[in-house]
Scaffold this motif. Structure first.
Motif, PDB file in Angstrom:
ATOM      1  N   GLU A  91      20.726  -5.170 -25.063  1.00 24.26           N
ATOM      2  CA  GLU A  91      19.498  -6.095 -24.091  1.00 24.26           C
ATOM      3  C   GLU A  91      19.205  -6.934 -24.130  1.00 24.26           C
ATOM      4  OE1 GLU A  91      18.418  -4.105 -20.477  1.00 24.26           O
ATOM      5  OE2 GLU A  91      20.053  -3.664 -21.351  1.00 24.26           O
ATOM      6  N   GLU A  92      18.655  -7.271 -25.285  1.00 26.84           N
ATOM      7  CA  GLU A  92      18.402  -9.154 -25.598  1.00 26.84           C
ATOM      8  C   GLU A  92      19.600 -10.302 -25.225  1.00 26.84           C
ATOM      9  OE1 GLU A  92      16.524  -9.337 -29.341  1.00 26.84           O
ATOM     10  OE2 GLU A  92      15.231  -7.973 -28.800  1.00 26.84           O
ATOM     11  N   LYS A  93      21.191  -9.255 -25.979  1.00 28.21           N
ATOM     12  CA  LYS A  93      22.196 -10.663 -25.212  1.00 28.21           C
ATOM     13  C   LYS A  93      22.797 -10.477 -24.242  1.00 28.21           C
ATOM     14  CE  LYS A  93      24.416  -9.995 -30.199  1.00 28.21           C
ATOM     15  NZ  LYS A  93      25.394  -9.380 -30.481  1.00 28.21           N
ATOM     16  N   ASP A  94      21.674 -10.129 -23.128  1.00 28.29           N
ATOM     17  CA  ASP A  94      21.840  -9.469 -21.770  1.00 28.29           C
ATOM     18  C   ASP A  94      21.168 -10.350 -20.767  1.00 28.29           C
ATOM     19  OD1 ASP A  94      24.644  -7.954 -22.083  1.00 28.29           O
ATOM     20  OD2 ASP A  94      23.376  -5.712 -21.678  1.00 28.29           O
ATOM     21  N   PRO A 122      12.346 -10.447 -25.016  1.00 33.50           N
ATOM     22  CA  PRO A 122      11.134  -9.395 -25.352  1.00 33.50           C
ATOM     23  C   PRO A 122       9.753  -9.203 -24.584  1.00 33.50           C
ATOM     24  CG  PRO A 122      12.573 -10.033 -27.114  1.00 33.50           C
ATOM     25  CD  PRO A 122      13.315 -10.957 -25.824  1.00 33.50           C
ATOM     26  N   GLY A 123       9.809  -8.358 -24.049  1.00 31.19           N
ATOM     27  CA  GLY A 123       8.498  -8.744 -23.337  1.00 31.19           C
ATOM     28  C   GLY A 123       8.820  -8.031 -21.666  1.00 31.19           C
ATOM     29  N   SER A 124      10.018  -8.780 -21.062  1.00 35.61           N
ATOM     30  CA  SER A 124       9.917  -8.265 -20.273  1.00 35.61           C
ATOM     31  C   SER A 124       9.919  -6.652 -19.583  1.00 35.61           C
ATOM     32  CB  SER A 124      11.278  -9.048 -19.671  1.00 35.61           C
ATOM     33  OG  SER A 124      12.589  -8.558 -19.940  1.00 35.61           O
ATOM     34  N   GLU A 125       9.889  -6.851 -18.463  1.00 30.48           N
ATOM     35  CA  GLU A 125       9.646  -5.793 -17.556  1.00 30.48           C
ATOM     36  C   GLU A 125      10.983  -4.870 -17.605  1.00 30.48           C
ATOM     37  OE1 GLU A 125       8.216  -3.829 -13.261  1.00 30.48           O
ATOM     38  OE2 GLU A 125       9.209  -5.378 -13.259  1.00 30.48           O
ATOM     39  N   VAL A 126      12.349  -5.234 -17.979  1.00 27.54           N
ATOM     40  CA  VAL A 126      14.136  -4.245 -18.530  1.00 27.54           C
ATOM     41  C   VAL A 126      13.765  -4.302 -19.452  1.00 27.54           C
ATOM     42  CG1 VAL A 126      16.264  -4.419 -18.535  1.00 27.54           C
ATOM     43  CG2 VAL A 126      14.657  -5.582 -16.032  1.00 27.54           C
ATOM     44  N   TRP A 127      13.512  -5.102 -20.187  1.00 23.07           N
ATOM     45  CA  TRP A 127      12.819  -4.507 -21.862  1.00 23.07           C
ATOM     46  C   TRP A 127      12.401  -3.445 -22.078  1.00 23.07           C
ATOM     47  CZ3 TRP A 127       9.966  -4.768 -26.442  1.00 23.07           C
ATOM     48  CH2 TRP A 127      10.283  -4.540 -27.538  1.00 23.07           C
ATOM     49  N   PHE A 128      11.591  -4.000 -21.471  1.00 25.28           N
ATOM     50  CA  PHE A 128      10.380  -2.507 -22.009  1.00 25.28           C
ATOM     51  C   PHE A 128      11.138  -1.153 -21.281  1.00 25.28           C
ATOM     52  CE2 PHE A 128       6.399  -5.402 -22.327  1.00 25.28           C
ATOM     53  CZ  PHE A 128       6.486  -5.288 -24.159  1.00 25.28           C
ATOM     54  N   MET A 129      11.753  -0.918 -20.038  1.00 28.77           N
ATOM     55  CA  MET A 129      12.130   0.207 -19.941  1.00 28.77           C
ATOM     56  C   MET A 129      13.288   0.478 -20.721  1.00 28.77           C
ATOM     57  SD  MET A 129      12.273  -1.024 -15.387  1.00 28.77           S
ATOM     58  CE  MET A 129      13.543   0.156 -15.043  1.00 28.77           C
ATOM     59  N   ALA A 178      13.737  -2.624  -9.587  1.00 30.82           N
ATOM     60  CA  ALA A 178      14.093  -3.964 -10.469  1.00 30.82           C
ATOM     61  C   ALA A 178      14.936  -4.915 -10.182  1.00 30.82           C
ATOM     62  CB  ALA A 178      14.309  -3.405 -12.200  1.00 30.82           C
ATOM     63  N   SER A 179      14.815  -6.230  -9.953  1.00 26.44           N
ATOM     64  CA  SER A 179      15.900  -7.025  -9.712  1.00 26.44           C
ATOM     65  C   SER A 179      16.817  -6.718 -10.771  1.00 26.44           C
ATOM     66  CB  SER A 179      15.451  -8.081  -9.448  1.00 26.44           C
ATOM     67  OG  SER A 179      14.887  -8.703 -10.803  1.00 26.44           O
ATOM     68  N   GLY A 180      16.193  -6.867 -11.585  1.00 28.72           N
ATOM     69  CA  GLY A 180      16.940  -6.746 -13.130  1.00 28.72           C
ATOM     70  C   GLY A 180      16.706  -8.649 -13.885  1.00 28.72           C
ATOM     71  N   GLY A 181      16.085  -9.471 -13.425  1.00 28.01           N
ATOM     72  CA  GLY A 181      15.724 -10.283 -13.846  1.00 28.01           C
ATOM     73  C   GLY A 181      15.047 -10.453 -15.836  1.00 28.01           C
ATOM     74  N   SER A 182      15.543 -11.240 -16.314  1.00 26.59           N
ATOM     75  CA  SER A 182      14.883 -11.144 -17.174  1.00 26.59           C
ATOM     76  C   SER A 182      13.527 -11.854 -17.239  1.00 26.59           C
ATOM     77  CB  SER A 182      15.968 -12.360 -18.762  1.00 26.59           C
ATOM     78  OG  SER A 182      16.014 -13.007 -17.789  1.00 26.59           O
TER      79      SER A 182
END
Length: 87
Positions: free
Chosen positions: A29-32, A36-43, A82-86
């Protein structure tokens, strides 16, 4: 020779296990590009925290970052906009 093949097989199994572990999936997920701490990361963290639910196995099999994001957004996280942004 047989011992060496067995060791290589075990190493491949361990790599596959790590890739489908919660930590391995979060590395993906981080490589994508989801920091860490972004909305998508928490999801993703919420989705992948329980290794027994099978999400890590499915997540690790997806090779396209867009497919992984779609999986996160549609797997019961309670957030579908979610827009998928980081962020």
């Amino acid at each position: 020779m047989l011992c060496m093949a067995s060791m290589e097989s075990h190493a491949k199994q361990m790599d596959a296990w790590k890739a489908s572990s919660p930590d391995g999936c979060m590395e993906l997920e981080e490589k994508d590009g989801h920091r860490p701490g972004s909305e998508v990361w928490f999801m993703a963290a919420r989705l992948l925290r329980d290794a027994s639910n099978g999400h890590c196995f499915m997540f690790a099999r997806l090779t396209d970052p867009d497919d992984r994001l779609r999986y996160i957004l549609t797997s019961g996280n309670g957030f579908s906009g979610a827009s998928g942004g980081s962020n």
